[in-house]
Design an enzyme around this catalytic site. Structure first.
Site, PDB file in Angstrom:
ATOM      1  N   TRP A  93       0.816  -1.222   0.000  1.00 18.63           N
ATOM      2  CA  TRP A  93       0.000   0.000   0.000  1.00 18.63           C
ATOM      3  C   TRP A  93       0.847   1.268   0.000  1.00 18.63           C
ATOM      4  O   TRP A  93       0.332   2.370  -0.125  1.00 18.63           O
ATOM      5  CB  TRP A  93      -0.953  -0.009   1.208  1.00 18.63           C
ATOM      6  CG  TRP A  93      -2.179  -0.862   1.012  1.00 18.63           C
ATOM      7  CD1 TRP A  93      -2.398  -1.781   0.017  1.00 18.63           C
ATOM      8  CD2 TRP A  93      -3.363  -0.867   1.827  1.00 18.63           C
ATOM      9  NE1 TRP A  93      -3.633  -2.347   0.159  1.00 18.63           N
ATOM     10  CE2 TRP A  93      -4.254  -1.811   1.267  1.00 18.63           C
ATOM     11  CE3 TRP A  93      -3.755  -0.180   2.977  1.00 18.63           C
ATOM     12  CZ2 TRP A  93      -5.518  -2.071   1.818  1.00 18.63           C
ATOM     13  CZ3 TRP A  93      -5.010  -0.445   3.532  1.00 18.63           C
ATOM     14  CH2 TRP A  93      -5.878  -1.373   2.953  1.00 18.63           C
ATOM     15  N   LYS A  94       2.170   1.112   0.218  1.00 23.86           N
ATOM     16  CA  LYS A  94       3.071   2.275   0.279  1.00 23.86           C
ATOM     17  C   LYS A  94       2.517   3.294   1.286  1.00 23.86           C
ATOM     18  O   LYS A  94       1.919   2.884   2.279  1.00 23.86           O
ATOM     19  CB  LYS A  94       3.267   2.859  -1.128  1.00 23.86           C
ATOM     20  CG  LYS A  94       3.704   1.776  -2.130  1.00 23.86           C
ATOM     21  CD  LYS A  94       4.158   2.318  -3.443  1.00 23.86           C
ATOM     22  CE  LYS A  94       4.578   1.160  -4.347  1.00 23.86           C
ATOM     23  NZ  LYS A  94       5.116   1.599  -5.633  1.00 23.86           N
ATOM     24  N   HIS A 125      12.859  -2.020  -0.989  1.00 21.80           N
ATOM     25  CA  HIS A 125      12.076  -1.509  -2.125  1.00 21.80           C
ATOM     26  C   HIS A 125      12.856  -0.371  -2.785  1.00 21.80           C
ATOM     27  O   HIS A 125      13.532   0.403  -2.101  1.00 21.80           O
ATOM     28  CB  HIS A 125      10.714  -1.016  -1.629  1.00 21.80           C
ATOM     29  CG  HIS A 125       9.755  -0.737  -2.745  1.00 21.80           C
ATOM     30  ND1 HIS A 125       9.854   0.384  -3.534  1.00 21.80           N
ATOM     31  CD2 HIS A 125       8.705  -1.445  -3.229  1.00 21.80           C
ATOM     32  CE1 HIS A 125       8.892   0.343  -4.450  1.00 21.80           C
ATOM     33  NE2 HIS A 125       8.191  -0.754  -4.289  1.00 21.80           N
ATOM     34  N   GLY A 183       4.529   2.122 -11.107  1.00 25.10           N
ATOM     35  CA  GLY A 183       3.610   3.259 -11.141  1.00 25.10           C
ATOM     36  C   GLY A 183       3.550   3.978 -12.470  1.00 25.10           C
ATOM     37  O   GLY A 183       3.021   5.088 -12.560  1.00 25.10           O
ATOM     38  N   GLY A 231       1.410  -2.606  -6.313  1.00 27.27           N
ATOM     39  CA  GLY A 231       1.261  -1.321  -5.630  1.00 27.27           C
ATOM     40  C   GLY A 231      -0.150  -0.787  -5.801  1.00 27.27           C
ATOM     41  O   GLY A 231      -1.092  -1.210  -5.136  1.00 27.27           O
ATOM     42  N   GLY A 232      -0.308   0.146  -6.747  1.00 26.05           N
ATOM     43  CA  GLY A 232      -1.576   0.859  -6.932  1.00 26.05           C
ATOM     44  C   GLY A 232      -2.799  -0.042  -6.981  1.00 26.05           C
ATOM     45  O   GLY A 232      -3.820   0.246  -6.330  1.00 26.05           O
TER      46      GLY A 232
HETATM   47  P1  13P Z   1       2.691  -0.376  -8.955  1.00 23.06           P
HETATM   48  O1  13P Z   1       1.935  -1.684  -8.976  1.00 23.06           O
HETATM   49  O2  13P Z   1       1.835   0.766  -8.486  1.00 23.06           O
HETATM   50  O3  13P Z   1       3.414  -0.132 -10.226  1.00 23.06           O
HETATM   51  O4  13P Z   1       3.818  -0.533  -7.802  1.00 23.06           O
HETATM   52  C1  13P Z   1       4.632  -1.638  -7.805  1.00 23.06           C
HETATM   53  C2  13P Z   1       5.406  -1.636  -6.541  1.00 23.06           C
HETATM   54  O5  13P Z   1       6.302  -0.825  -6.348  1.00 23.06           O
HETATM   55  C3  13P Z   1       5.042  -2.630  -5.510  1.00 23.06           C
HETATM   56  O6  13P Z   1       5.989  -2.684  -4.497  1.00 23.06           O
END
Ligand code: 13P
Length: 251
Positions: free
Chosen positions: A10-11, A93, A169, A230-231
């Site tokens: 989820w960052k 990361h 991203g 991520g997203g």
């Molecule tokens: P995205 O799926 O948003 O490109 O991010 C990938 C990521 O950095 C997962 O750790």
């Protein structure tokens, strides 16, 4: 057989309100064939663990300090993550390597701390666009693997995530040939260093713009054992179909 793993990072996203999304995910995918992991921000970890309790979904941290405790304002140790309900922790990361200047040695020390705390370390590696264009991808990945993974790991304590920085991203995804080349290379390096048994048991995830629309294609690539998302992990309506695609790839 390596169990597939769908991991969501989820960052720096999510407050209390987003726990509801986790509850939806647990309701709809709490008994998925694949292992499912969500790594929320540290502030939500303990409540996230409560939210998924009783389902097969695990929660994890996004980083940890290399030491157990001490004068490190703002940092969180692996023990603290474990105490909050984490079973995994993402380490190294590219956003941390870049934003916080983390070296391979830092990553290795953090991973060691994670293992000592009883967490599974999800160690991230990946090349920049410049490195790919200069045809240095495998050298870069090889160096990161050698420097970032501590000794003594097993398939139960280590997961590798291959995340090309230029795909994170951006909506840009490597070709399936490019993903396969790197994943096969990582597998060979793991087998060379840790022996065939351990090397074959470590799961290798792909990460970088994984979406419901490209998941099936990516999961068909050799040595892709799942994804670090991520997203698309922020919304159950996106992450759910990715988990379904991973379950289907295991058939
Ligand atoms: P995205 O799926 O948003 O490109 O991010 C990938 C990521 O950095 C997962 O750790």
């Amino acid at each position: 057989m390596r169990r597939k793993l769908a991991a969501g990072n989820w960052k720096m996203n999510g407050t209390s309100a987003e726990l509801e999304r986790l509850a939806t995910l647990a309701q709809n995918h709490g008994a998925a064939k694949s292992e499912v992991l969500i790594c929320p921000p540290a502030t939500l970890l303990s409540r996230a663990a409560d939210t998924v309790a009783g389902s097969a979904i695990a929660v994890g941290g996004q980083d940890c300090h290399a030491e157990v405790s001490g004068a490190h304002t703002g940092d969180v140790s692996a023990q603290m993550l474990k105490d909050a309900g984490a079973e995994f922790v993402i380490i190294g990361h590219s956003e941390r390597r870049e934003d916080h200047g983390e070296s391979d040695e830092d990553v290795r020390n953090k991973a060691r701390a994670a293992l000592d705390a009883g967490l599974v370390a999800v160690i991230c590696v990946g090349e920049s666009l410049g490195e790919r264009e200069a045809a240095n991808t495998l050298d870069i990945i090889g160096g990161q693997l050698a420097g970032s993974i501590p000794d003594g790991v097993t398939g139960h304590t280590l997961v590798i995530a291959y995340e090309p920085i230029w795909a994170i991203g951006t909506g840009k995804v490597p070709t399936t040939d490019q993903i396969g080349e790197v994943h096969d290379f990582i597998r060979a390096r793991l087998e060379r260093r840790f022996g065939a048994g351990v090397g074959r048991s470590v799961r290798i995830l792909y990460g970088g713009s994984v979406k419901p629309g490209n998941a099936t294609e990516i999961f068909a690539v050799s040595n892709v054992d799942g994804a670090l998302v991520g997203g698309a992990s922020l919304k159950p309506e996106d992450f759910g179909p990715i988990i379904d695609a991973l379950d289907a790839s295991a058939d």
